[in-house]
Design an enzyme around this catalytic site. Structure first.
Site, short mmCIF file in Angstrom:
data_model
loop_
_atom_site.label_atom_id
_atom_site.label_comp_id
_atom_site.label_asym_id
_atom_site.label_seq_id
_atom_site.Cartn_x
_atom_site.Cartn_y
_atom_site.Cartn_z
N ASP A 57 1.57 76.51 23.93
CA ASP A 57 1.83 78.17 23.77
C ASP A 57 1.10 78.04 25.53
OD1 ASP A 57 -1.42 77.31 23.77
OD2 ASP A 57 -1.81 79.06 22.43
N SER A 58 0.33 77.08 26.25
CA SER A 58 0.10 77.16 27.67
C SER A 58 1.37 77.48 28.57
CB SER A 58 0.11 75.95 28.14
OG SER A 58 0.92 75.10 27.87
N ASP A 96 2.91 74.25 19.29
CA ASP A 96 1.27 75.35 19.19
C ASP A 96 1.60 76.82 18.42
OD1 ASP A 96 -0.91 74.39 20.11
OD2 ASP A 96 -0.45 75.09 22.14
N LYS A 126 0.57 72.97 15.81
CA LYS A 126 -0.43 72.34 16.14
C LYS A 126 -1.77 73.57 15.85
CE LYS A 126 -2.26 71.63 20.79
NZ LYS A 126 -2.92 73.26 20.92
N GLU A 128 -5.10 75.80 16.89
CA GLU A 128 -6.59 75.42 17.09
C GLU A 128 -7.86 76.00 15.41
OE1 GLU A 128 -6.87 77.96 20.46
OE2 GLU A 128 -4.93 77.15 21.96
N GLU A 195 -10.25 69.51 24.01
CA GLU A 195 -10.29 70.21 25.38
C GLU A 195 -11.29 70.54 25.81
OE1 GLU A 195 -6.70 72.98 25.08
OE2 GLU A 195 -7.43 73.67 27.91
O1 KIV Z 1 -1.28 74.57 24.87
C1 KIV Z 1 -1.32 73.93 25.84
O2 KIV Z 1 -0.73 73.24 26.60
C2 KIV Z 1 -1.72 73.26 24.85
C3 KIV Z 1 -2.86 71.62 25.41
C4 KIV Z 1 -3.43 72.04 26.48
C5 KIV Z 1 -3.34 70.67 25.18
O3 KIV Z 1 -2.16 73.12 23.68
#
Ligand code: KIV
Length: 277
Positions: A57-58, A96, A126, A128, A195
């Site tokens: 989600d980056s 994510d 994934k 969080e 992280e």
């Molecule tokens: O969103 C992302 O790129 C991430 C990584 C920083 C692990 O969750």
């Protein structure tokens, strides 16, 4: 015969599954993971031999230009993930789950995860958080969808913490992280991202768990590493935390190419005869 990446040539062709990541941990082979958000980057990463591609989600930051990961939507994540899946033949594709698609409601969490899997063709999701998302994780797992956990700095909770500083530096927070990591493993997560936490703590977690632990800003004592591809390529010059290694200076390369193109167009030097019909 072993290759420059480690592992046999046959191994390098076999599709990466969650089970294969566990095998890699068991034999001490480090796992290389990077992010991708579109077809072309995903293809290059896969050809290079990366083990796992994270549709992070980056994307909210590096593709959409938001300050945080909070605004990105489930529809946008599914679009990114479908493009990535089309570019990947071998790597495991992890997506994510975005903010608001799973917290506090396990039925919504399952619906969101099912949409990601059905509409993008990705292999797993994934999420969080620890204890407070366990019900959501259990429901998603019950549908046969593999889940990776993410602890330490969890950017979706930025407004709770207020800063992106190193996490779990106090003994209490470190013990809570350890408990959460054990809980995620017991619940059935196939892997865990840690992280921005102290490297000693990350190494302790990796040693205590049988599932693979992938670090970002978590030192070398874990089972693998992940970076945001745009950051490691030096596309975003402004972002330069201590844990980031720049493997290229793509900002400068791209800027130079764009400037040259503009110059050529303005001067009439592009296209030339050979480039015309
Ligand atoms: O969103 C992302 O790129 C991430 C990584 C920083 C692990 O969750």
């Amino acid at each position: 015969m072993s290759t420059e990446h480690g592992g046999s040539a046959d191994d390098r062709k076999r599709k990466v599954t969650t089970a294969r990541l566990s095998e890699m941990k068991a034999r001490g082979e480090k796992i290389a993971m990077l992010t991708a958000y579109d077809y072309s980057f995903a293809r290059i990463l896969d050809e290079a031999g990366v083990d796992a591609v994270l549709v992070g989600d980056s994307a909210s930051n590096v593709v959409h230009g938001h300050e945080t990961t909070v605004p990105i939507t489930l529809d946008q994540m599914i679009d990114h993930a479908s493009a990535v899946v089309r570019g990947v033949e071998r790597a495991l594709v992890i997506v994510d789950m975005p903010f608001g698609s799973y917290q506090g409601d396990s039925k919504l969490a399952l619906q969101s995860a099912v949409r990601i899997m059905k509409e993008s063709g990705a292999h797993c999701v994934k999420m969080e958080g620890g204890e407070f998302i366990v019900e959501s994780i259990k429901r998603i797992l019950s549908a046969g969808i593999p889940v990776m956990g993410h602890l330490g700095l969890t950017p979706q909770s930025i407004y709770k913490f207020g800063t992106y500083v190193v996490r779990a530096t106090s003994e209490d927070e470190a013990e809570q992280l350890m408990r959460d990591a054990m809980l995620l493993q017991e619940t059935g997560c196939f892997g865990l991202v840690l992280e921005k936490i102290p490297s000693q703590l990350a190494a302790r977690v990796a040693k205590s768990l049988t599932i693979p632990v992938i670090g970002i800003g978590a030192g070398a004592g874990v089972d693998g590493q992940v970076l945001v591809t745009h950051d490691m390529l030096g596309i975003n010059q402004e972002f330069s935390p201590r844990f980031l290694r720049h493997y290229a200076k793509l900002h400068d390369v791209m800027n130079g190419a764009f400037k040259q193109y503009i110059k050529d167009v303005k001067s009439g030097g592009f296209p030339n005869k050979d480039e015309s019909y």
